[in-house]
Write an enzyme that holds these catalytic residues in place. Structure first.
Site, PDB file in Angstrom:
ATOM      1  N   ASP A 176       0.852  -1.189   0.000  1.00 49.27           N
ATOM      2  CA  ASP A 176       0.000   0.000   0.000  1.00 49.27           C
ATOM      3  C   ASP A 176       0.889   1.240   0.000  1.00 49.27           C
ATOM      4  O   ASP A 176       1.521   1.569   1.004  1.00 49.27           O
ATOM      5  CB  ASP A 176      -0.895  -0.017   1.235  1.00 49.27           C
ATOM      6  CG  ASP A 176      -1.893   1.127   1.252  1.00 49.27           C
ATOM      7  OD1 ASP A 176      -1.898   1.938   0.291  1.00 49.27           O
ATOM      8  OD2 ASP A 176      -2.674   1.222   2.218  1.00 49.27           O
ATOM      9  N   TYR A 216       0.186  18.740  -3.770  1.00 48.10           N
ATOM     10  CA  TYR A 216       0.583  17.862  -4.876  1.00 48.10           C
ATOM     11  C   TYR A 216       1.914  18.318  -5.475  1.00 48.10           C
ATOM     12  O   TYR A 216       2.821  17.506  -5.699  1.00 48.10           O
ATOM     13  CB  TYR A 216      -0.506  17.871  -5.945  1.00 48.10           C
ATOM     14  CG  TYR A 216      -0.201  16.991  -7.133  1.00 48.10           C
ATOM     15  CD1 TYR A 216      -0.323  15.602  -7.051  1.00 48.10           C
ATOM     16  CD2 TYR A 216       0.197  17.531  -8.356  1.00 48.10           C
ATOM     17  CE1 TYR A 216      -0.045  14.789  -8.143  1.00 48.10           C
ATOM     18  CE2 TYR A 216       0.476  16.738  -9.451  1.00 48.10           C
ATOM     19  CZ  TYR A 216       0.343  15.367  -9.339  1.00 48.10           C
ATOM     20  OH  TYR A 216       0.621  14.565 -10.425  1.00 48.10           O
ATOM     21  N   ALA A 224       4.253  20.060  -4.073  1.00 43.60           N
ATOM     22  CA  ALA A 224       5.336  19.806  -3.122  1.00 43.60           C
ATOM     23  C   ALA A 224       5.798  18.360  -3.213  1.00 43.60           C
ATOM     24  O   ALA A 224       7.002  18.077  -3.184  1.00 43.60           O
ATOM     25  CB  ALA A 224       4.875  20.131  -1.704  1.00 43.60           C
ATOM     26  N   LYS A 239       5.628  16.445  -5.794  1.00 41.91           N
ATOM     27  CA  LYS A 239       6.302  16.232  -7.079  1.00 41.91           C
ATOM     28  C   LYS A 239       7.632  16.985  -7.169  1.00 41.91           C
ATOM     29  O   LYS A 239       8.576  16.510  -7.817  1.00 41.91           O
ATOM     30  CB  LYS A 239       5.367  16.638  -8.221  1.00 41.91           C
ATOM     31  CG  LYS A 239       4.152  15.719  -8.364  1.00 41.91           C
ATOM     32  CD  LYS A 239       4.571  14.289  -8.689  1.00 41.91           C
ATOM     33  CE  LYS A 239       3.388  13.423  -9.059  1.00 41.91           C
ATOM     34  NZ  LYS A 239       3.796  12.053  -9.467  1.00 41.91           N
TER      35      LYS A 239
END
Length: 229
Positions: free
Chosen positions: A54, A144, A146, A148
């Site tokens: 997971d 998001y 941050a 990436k």
């Protein structure tokens, strides 16, 4: 015959890459969040192996994989899975930050750590499917972007660390690509989702295979893919 460990093979870019690799006869090892999902995705690719981990809970990945047989050979590790949840910073709470940082950054780092021995043995390759948001951030994209931006830093550091071991590292930065994730983004932005105006996942898959198949005397470090219409 090459063996590829791939996350995010259930849809979008990941599904396109998995299908292309399978069609040309390469071996796949599908990483999925639970056994049922792993069986469902692997069933599309006869002969594919599976690993259950997971990505939303990276602290447990080592424990989970420790109970499974890891592939003896890994020619490439393809990080394509990702999650997104848009919100202004003023409304972002820790669970939303953690969800995106865990799946988009920390889980790829942990999977890479665990697969590096096999990758080093065959002078393999790690490909991080990043995002245009990994190069510039805009309003409502803080968490998001941050994750990436962090993924770019991970790839850049790993490339320097593993160069002497013969492991190539590539970051791919697609623009908006037709996928379930992009449909969610459009919904959060209050926009109509029109996939025909976006990049086809097959086009991004083509760039990823190009980086994988490049002769060993060269390495693609960063590859940006933008809509052509």
């Amino acid at each position: 015959m090459a063996t590829h460990v791939i996350t995010g093979a259930g849809s979008g870019i990941g599904a396109a890459v998995a299908r292309r690799l399978h069609e040309r006869g390469d071996d796949l090892v599908i990483v999925a969040r639970d056994a049922g999902r792993a069986r469902e995705i692997a069933g599309r690719y006869p002969g594919a192996g599976t690993l259950v981990a997971d990505l939303a809970n990276p602290d447990r990945i080592s424990w989970a994989l420790g109970k499974q047989a890891l592939p003896e050979r890994v020619d490439s590790l393809l990080h394509i899975a990702g999650v997104v949840d848009l919100s202004p910073v003023a409304e972002l709470r820790p669970p939303t930050w953690h969800a995106q940082l865990n799946t988009n950054l920390i889980a790829p780092a942990e999977l890479t750590r665990l697969m590096l021995p096999q990758l080093r043995t065959v002078h393999g390759q790690v490909i991080f499917v990043n995002s245009g948001a990994g190069l510039s951030a805009h309003a409502d994209w803080a968490a998001y972007a941050a994750s990436k931006h962090g993924l770019k830093a991970l790839a850049d550091a790993l490339r320097q660390e593993e160069h002497g071991n013969g492991v190539r590292v590539t970051s791919v930065y697609p623009g908006r690509t037709a996928s379930p994730m992009q449909a969610k983004v459009h919904s959060q932005e209050g926009k109509e989702y029109r996939p025909e105006g976006l990049i086809d996942p097959e086009s991004v898959a083509t760039t990823i295979l190009m980086a994988l198949d490049l002769p060993r005397d060269a390495e693609v470090n960063d590859l940006t893919v933008r809509p052509g219409r």
